[in-house]
Design a protein around this motif. Sequence first.
Motif, short mmCIF file in Angstrom:
data_model
loop_
_atom_site.label_atom_id
_atom_site.label_comp_id
_atom_site.label_asym_id
_atom_site.label_seq_id
_atom_site.Cartn_x
_atom_site.Cartn_y
_atom_site.Cartn_z
N ALA A 1 0.83 -1.20 0.00
CA ALA A 1 0.00 0.00 0.00
C ALA A 1 0.87 1.25 0.00
O ALA A 1 2.05 1.22 0.38
CB ALA A 1 -0.91 0.00 1.22
N GLY A 2 0.31 2.36 -0.41
CA GLY A 2 1.04 3.61 -0.52
C GLY A 2 1.51 4.16 0.82
O GLY A 2 1.01 3.76 1.88
N PRO A 3 2.46 5.09 0.81
CA PRO A 3 3.04 5.61 2.05
C PRO A 3 2.10 6.50 2.85
O PRO A 3 2.42 6.87 3.97
CB PRO A 3 4.26 6.41 1.54
CG PRO A 3 3.91 6.78 0.14
CD PRO A 3 3.10 5.65 -0.39
N THR A 4 0.94 6.86 2.29
CA THR A 4 -0.02 7.66 3.06
C THR A 4 -0.92 6.79 3.94
O THR A 4 -1.63 7.32 4.80
CB THR A 4 -0.89 8.51 2.13
OG1 THR A 4 -1.61 7.65 1.23
CG2 THR A 4 -0.04 9.49 1.33
N SER A 5 -0.91 5.48 3.72
CA SER A 5 -1.74 4.59 4.53
C SER A 5 -0.97 4.14 5.77
O SER A 5 0.26 4.08 5.77
CB SER A 5 -2.15 3.36 3.72
OG SER A 5 -1.06 2.49 3.54
N GLY B 1 0.95 0.93 4.88
CA GLY B 1 2.11 1.19 4.05
C GLY B 1 3.25 1.83 4.82
O GLY B 1 4.41 1.46 4.64
N ARG B 2 2.92 2.78 5.70
CA ARG B 2 3.97 3.43 6.49
C ARG B 2 4.58 2.46 7.49
O ARG B 2 5.80 2.45 7.71
CB ARG B 2 3.38 4.64 7.23
CG ARG B 2 3.12 5.83 6.32
CD ARG B 2 2.92 7.10 7.13
NE ARG B 2 1.72 7.06 7.94
CZ ARG B 2 0.55 7.60 7.60
NH1 ARG B 2 0.43 8.21 6.45
NH2 ARG B 2 -0.48 7.53 8.40
N ARG C 1 6.92 -0.06 5.70
CA ARG C 1 8.15 0.63 5.29
C ARG C 1 9.05 0.88 6.50
O ARG C 1 10.27 0.71 6.43
CB ARG C 1 7.80 1.96 4.61
CG ARG C 1 7.30 1.80 3.17
CD ARG C 1 6.74 3.13 2.65
NE ARG C 1 6.38 3.06 1.25
CZ ARG C 1 5.24 2.55 0.79
NH1 ARG C 1 4.36 2.04 1.64
NH2 ARG C 1 4.97 2.54 -0.51
N GLU D 1 2.07 -0.77 -6.24
CA GLU D 1 1.49 -0.05 -5.11
C GLU D 1 -0.03 -0.18 -5.19
O GLU D 1 -0.66 0.38 -6.09
CB GLU D 1 1.91 1.42 -5.13
CG GLU D 1 1.54 2.19 -3.88
CD GLU D 1 2.12 3.58 -3.86
OE1 GLU D 1 1.33 4.55 -3.97
OE2 GLU D 1 3.35 3.71 -3.76
N GLY E 1 -3.85 -0.48 -2.82
CA GLY E 1 -4.46 -0.15 -1.54
C GLY E 1 -5.16 -1.32 -0.86
O GLY E 1 -5.18 -1.41 0.36
#
Length: 307
Positions: A199-203, A206-207, A210, A225, A227
Amino acid sequence: MELSLRRLRMLRELHRRGTVTAAAQALHYTTSAVSQQLTQLERDVGAKLFERRGRRVQLTEIGLLLAEHAEEIMRSVDRATSALEQTQEGVTARLTVGVWASVASGLLPSALSLLAAEHPGIEVRTKELAPEDTAVAVRDGSLDFSFVINYSDYPMPWDPELTRVVIAVERLHAALPPGTVSARTMALADLAEHPWILAGPTSHFGRAVRSACQRCGFEPKINHEVGEQATALAMVSAGLGVTLVSDLGLTLRPPGMDVVALTEPVMRTISIAHRGTEAHRQPLQLVIDAVRAAAAAQGLAARSPYP
């Protein structure tokens, strides 16, 4: 003067968020609908309640006064609802809960079955939202309660107006294409050279992933990437990369995918968030008890109900 609860709630959110657009998003209305209702509230009051300052909106002195009272009125409504439910014979209520995919598929069905067997008068309705949005929807009154998550590698900020009750603790596992590894356990760092699906770094998810990878000394090479966890797992099954999956996320597991335990697992807690004013609302407490029992039956019980 007759004041609408719905319009007062809109004014409260306007005060909190600063723009009509942000208030509309929080309340799940269109911007034009909120604007029209706030204009009608000004007519009801007979005074100007807010002024535009560029893209933002600033409440007038009368608007601020009414917004402060709106906050207390909303709390009183919650208390009145709780008191009425407690006076009824048997326990009856209709509650709306915010969920996301793995909770909706892996935990809620068994919890609601337990609840229906013991308290058939309690009706629970669900609304699927991104995990990042559920707590906000509880705070603004769109939901009675919601599921929220917190990761060991990425603690979430918390709204002091909300109460959080931990109901489950999950591990994250490595999800790999079939036949990628033969070991029963592996270190997260062993995935450093694999392509990732994440998932993207805004989720939050995802964060958190990472951050866990960085803690282990590498940046994941993200080829895809996406969601939705179900989509990510389907892509893993098709051999397109690796990802992490939680215990409840395994309910979305497609055929042809290997799951391997991590030697230093990434953990996350699942909690129920509700407004502090509803802490003694009996139907809500009964739902929480049912969800915690369902989590315990799956081996996900939390040691303490509070974070």
